[in-house]
Design an enzyme around this catalytic site. Structure first.
Site, PDB file in Angstrom:
ATOM      1  N   GLU A 260      56.925 -10.252  34.812  1.00 29.04           N
ATOM      2  CA  GLU A 260      55.658  -9.098  34.669  1.00 29.04           C
ATOM      3  C   GLU A 260      54.557  -9.459  34.352  1.00 29.04           C
ATOM      4  OE1 GLU A 260      57.096  -5.866  31.975  1.00 29.04           O
ATOM      5  OE2 GLU A 260      59.193  -5.554  33.143  1.00 29.04           O
ATOM      6  N   HIS A 278      56.249  -0.875  34.640  1.00 30.09           N
ATOM      7  CA  HIS A 278      56.830  -0.792  33.040  1.00 30.09           C
ATOM      8  C   HIS A 278      56.040   0.452  32.424  1.00 30.09           C
ATOM      9  CE1 HIS A 278      58.464  -3.352  29.721  1.00 30.09           C
ATOM     10  NE2 HIS A 278      58.416  -2.141  29.245  1.00 30.09           N
ATOM     11  N   GLY A 280      57.541   3.112  31.025  1.00 29.91           N
ATOM     12  CA  GLY A 280      58.469   3.745  30.182  1.00 29.91           C
ATOM     13  C   GLY A 280      57.730   4.543  29.116  1.00 29.91           C
TER      14      GLY A 280
HETATM   15  P1  NAD Z   1      68.844   0.987  20.969  1.00 26.60           P
HETATM   16  O1  NAD Z   1      68.703  -0.324  20.271  1.00 26.60           O
HETATM   17  O2  NAD Z   1      68.618   2.206  20.147  1.00 26.60           O
HETATM   18  O3  NAD Z   1      70.110   1.090  21.495  1.00 26.60           O
HETATM   19  C1  NAD Z   1      70.727  -0.192  22.265  1.00 26.60           C
HETATM   20  C2  NAD Z   1      72.247  -0.104  22.585  1.00 26.60           C
HETATM   21  O4  NAD Z   1      72.674  -0.901  23.374  1.00 26.60           O
HETATM   22  C3  NAD Z   1      73.083   0.097  21.335  1.00 26.60           C
HETATM   23  O5  NAD Z   1      73.928   1.393  21.339  1.00 26.60           O
HETATM   24  C4  NAD Z   1      73.954  -0.882  21.339  1.00 26.60           C
HETATM   25  O6  NAD Z   1      75.266  -0.946  20.639  1.00 26.60           O
HETATM   26  C5  NAD Z   1      73.953  -1.293  22.844  1.00 26.60           C
HETATM   27  N1  NAD Z   1      74.474  -2.571  23.025  1.00 26.60           N
HETATM   28  C6  NAD Z   1      74.002  -3.581  22.715  1.00 26.60           C
HETATM   29  N2  NAD Z   1      74.359  -4.793  23.351  1.00 26.60           N
HETATM   30  C7  NAD Z   1      75.233  -4.260  24.341  1.00 26.60           C
HETATM   31  C8  NAD Z   1      76.203  -4.959  25.207  1.00 26.60           C
HETATM   32  N3  NAD Z   1      76.275  -6.024  25.415  1.00 26.60           N
HETATM   33  N4  NAD Z   1      76.983  -4.155  26.193  1.00 26.60           N
HETATM   34  C9  NAD Z   1      76.586  -2.763  26.065  1.00 26.60           C
HETATM   35  N5  NAD Z   1      75.796  -2.002  24.961  1.00 26.60           N
HETATM   36  C10 NAD Z   1      75.388  -3.037  24.218  1.00 26.60           C
HETATM   37  O7  NAD Z   1      67.756   0.876  21.872  1.00 26.60           O
HETATM   38  P2  NAD Z   1      66.689   1.817  22.672  1.00 26.60           P
HETATM   39  O8  NAD Z   1      65.667   2.229  21.945  1.00 26.60           O
HETATM   40  O9  NAD Z   1      67.523   2.728  23.295  1.00 26.60           O
HETATM   41  O10 NAD Z   1      66.341   1.018  23.914  1.00 26.60           O
HETATM   42  C11 NAD Z   1      67.058   0.586  24.998  1.00 26.60           C
HETATM   43  C12 NAD Z   1      66.217  -0.395  26.012  1.00 26.60           C
HETATM   44  O11 NAD Z   1      64.876   0.232  26.665  1.00 26.60           O
HETATM   45  C13 NAD Z   1      65.828  -1.555  25.124  1.00 26.60           C
HETATM   46  O12 NAD Z   1      65.777  -2.783  26.317  1.00 26.60           O
HETATM   47  C14 NAD Z   1      64.027  -1.455  25.330  1.00 26.60           C
HETATM   48  O13 NAD Z   1      63.386  -2.711  25.192  1.00 26.60           O
HETATM   49  C15 NAD Z   1      64.011  -0.912  26.318  1.00 26.60           C
HETATM   50  N6  NAD Z   1      62.809  -0.011  26.330  1.00 26.60           N
HETATM   51  C16 NAD Z   1      61.952   0.170  27.303  1.00 26.60           C
HETATM   52  C17 NAD Z   1      60.578   0.863  27.678  1.00 26.60           C
HETATM   53  C18 NAD Z   1      59.822   1.154  28.881  1.00 26.60           C
HETATM   54  O14 NAD Z   1      58.779   1.153  28.877  1.00 26.60           O
HETATM   55  N7  NAD Z   1      60.677   0.935  29.793  1.00 26.60           N
HETATM   56  C19 NAD Z   1      60.236   1.365  26.583  1.00 26.60           C
HETATM   57  C20 NAD Z   1      61.047   1.476  25.143  1.00 26.60           C
HETATM   58  C21 NAD Z   1      62.078   0.650  25.259  1.00 26.60           C
END
Ligand code: NAD
Length: 524
Positions: A260, A278, A280
């Site tokens: 990115e 990006h 989100g």
């Molecule tokens: P979170 O930590 O609340 O949840 C992550 C979940 O993934 C957990 O329930 C965990 O058990 C599960 N997990 C971990 N390893 C796994 C695997 N190998 N297989 C299946 N499940 C698995 O995180 P969140 O706050 O929900 O964020 C989720 C994603 O969104 C992250 O990658 C974060 O970086 C991304 N995000 C993106 C933006 C954006 O701007 N697009 C903004 C915020 C967060």
């Protein structure tokens, strides 16, 4: 009056909250030297990701009591040094979940109905009502990978669209999925087979890198749509490109990319790829709420009230931490090992202390264990303060006990149970350093650090050679090795310290070698 310095842009409403409790100065784009000067006499500093609060900067702070990060990640702050100095660090981990979930729904609908392509055509002066025929979300199966904060918000919204929802998240208890109305699947490949739309919401870790690869894509329906609003590295972009180009799946909607901003990314040349840069968390509300949440946290702390989003525990006297520090380190390593070895949701944990630690208040050691156990599966945000409540929200029961003596002296024994499997570990502290002593009853003696590969096998001549040869053929250097067995010719365990990450396909080959029962790579 309390002096508050804001060094990255935050929402005006958050600034207003702070003006009521202190003398606020907003100074953005500061050079390192300016920041060192300004931080000297402030009580509170508010940053986003733009300001780096490294030790050499924090050393200049004479009165600082609170560092507030409007947003999730605290990698721009030396939290350990802040803790040492008694400075409280707060953040706002939950501020963007709804925004990301809404963008996910937006991209899902846009891909299903070809909205961006149709808009572009309309603006070219065309009136093409045939090319953009779409599909409905109603009645379709949505596969949600990762049921954390954002995944759960997506589920709620998708249900309102009448979608059937299946989920893959080996670390979430079944009751949580049931309450959400999600059918939890044990196998990611199964999710790929049955879903019409697949959306990713897991953190990027060594384990989740390319979680959607060639194999998973080959199992998807011809009409499948992939949505990724999590992290770029989760999908093998080359495999995705091939599949989309050949029309083996319908479309992809991406907010995130491996590189990115993307440079010459072939995905962006395809008509069936839509995306956003990006975006989100880029909403008025997410940014406003990130600012307001931390401003409210600051007000509470200044009033002496408890705050929910504190990241560190500076309240514990450092002389007490000093004695417990090696046990905290050991417990965190044992937590990291337990979750990676079990590789499933953990329902119950027993921590049994022996030796000098048995006579101490072990609360912080328990918290360190939980932090280690939860951090490989959750996005930034698990810390010593919130680890017990995060564990509680995942229905993890923790029991502590002591035994007067252990053959390892000052030791911690861990018994971690999932619903169908369990693991036991023993670690001890030797000369202030953690040492791993037992894995499932097999005696070992290793420093818990770096990357280790744990192989369960039947004790037969030549096993070590076979494993060494296979890894060597793939350019993986073995830095150290130990074998533990209970009896000759029986089940044994081989522990390899490796210099490089073992790729998933090599691990699969390893598992297929004769007399090998299982192989796991653990990052410590
Ligand atoms: P979170 O930590 O609340 O949840 C992550 C979940 O993934 C957990 O329930 C965990 O058990 C599960 N997990 C971990 N390893 C796994 C695997 N190998 N297989 C299946 N499940 C698995 O995180 P969140 O706050 O929900 O964020 C989720 C994603 O969104 C992250 O990658 C974060 O970086 C991304 N995000 C993106 C933006 C954006 O701007 N697009 C903004 C915020 C967060």
């Amino acid at each position: 009056m309390v002096k508050i310095l804001i060094t990255d842009e935050i929402h005006e409403e958050a600034v207003e909250i702070l003006r009521k409790v202190g003398d606020v100065e907003i100074a953005t784009n500061l050079s390192k030297e300016e920041l060192k000067r300004k931080i000297e006499d402030v009580d509170v500093i508010v940053v986003r990701s733009g300001t780096k609060l490294t030790r050499d900067i924090l050393e200049y702070a004479k009165k600082l009591k609170i560092i507030a990060r409007a947003g999730v990640g605290v990698d721009n702050i030396d939290v350990e040094y802040a803790t040492e100095r008694g400075i409280i660090v707060v953040n706002s981990p939950d501020a963007s979940s709804i925004s990301v979930a809404e963008l996910t729904m937006g991209l899902m609908l846009a891909a299903a109905r070809n909205i961006p392509q149709a808009t572009a055509s309309l603006k070219r002066g065309e009136w093409d009502r045939k090319s953009f025929k779409g599909i409905e979300l109603y009645g379709k199966t949505l596969g949600v990978i990762g049921l954390g904060r954002i995944g759960q918000q997506v589920v709620k919204r998708a249900k309102a669209f009448g979608m059937n929802i299946v989920g893959y998240d080996p670390y979430i208890p079944e009751e949580v999925a049931r309450d959400l109305g999600v059918k939890l699947l044990d196998d990611l490949n199964e999710l790929c087979k049955v879903s019409d739309i697949i959306t990713l919401h897991v953190p990027l870790t060594p384990k989740t890198r390319h979680i959607i690869g060639k194999e998973q894509i080959s199992l998807m329906k011809r009409n499948a749509i992939i949505v990724n609003c999590a992290r770029g590295g989760l999908i093998d972009e080359r495999a995705l490109y091939e599949a989309l180009k050949e029309g083996r799946i319908r479309a992809a909607a991406l907010d995130v990319f491996e590189e990115e901003p993307p440079r010459n990314n072939p995905l962006l040349t395809l008509d069936n790829v839509i995306g956003t840069p990006h975006q989100g968390a880029s909403t008025e509300e997410a940014q406003k709420s990130a600012g307001i949440i931390v401003a409210e946290q600051i007000v509470k702390i200044l009033r002496g009230e408890p705050a929910e989003n504190v990241v560190n525990l500076p309240a514990i006297p450092s002389e007490k931490i000093g004695k417990l520090k090696p046990y905290m380190e050991l417990a965190e390593k044992l937590g990291l090992m337990a979750i990676q070895l079990l590789d499933r949701s953990i329902e119950k944990v027993e921590l049994i202390y022996s030796g000098e630690i048995a006579g101490e208040d072990t609360e912080i050691v328990k918290r360190s264990f939980l932090k280690g156990m939860l951090s490989p599966i959750l996005l930034a945000g698990v810390n010593l303060v919130n680890a017990p409540s995060v564990a509680k929200s995942r229905n993890i029961k923790v029991i502590e006990g002591t035994i007067s003596e252990s053959e390892y002296g000052n030791a911690i024994k861990v018994l971690a149970e999932g619903n169908s499997d369990k693991v036991s570990l023993v670690g001890s502290v030797v000369e202030g350093k953690p040492v791993l002593r037992e894995i499932d009853g097999y005696k070992v003696d290793i420093k818990p650090e770096g990357i280790i590969c744990i192989i369960r096998h039947i004790d037969r001549p030549g096993m070590i050679g076979k494993v060494g040869l296979l890894l060597g053929d793939h350019g993986i250097n073995i830095a150290g090795m130990q074998v533990g067995r209970k009896e000759p010719g029986g089940e044994s365990i081989m522990i390899l310290k490796v210099d490089h990450v073992i790729p998933e396909e090599v691990l699969e080959k390893l598992k297929k070698l004769e007399n090998i029962k299982d192989a796991k790579v653990i990052h410590l």
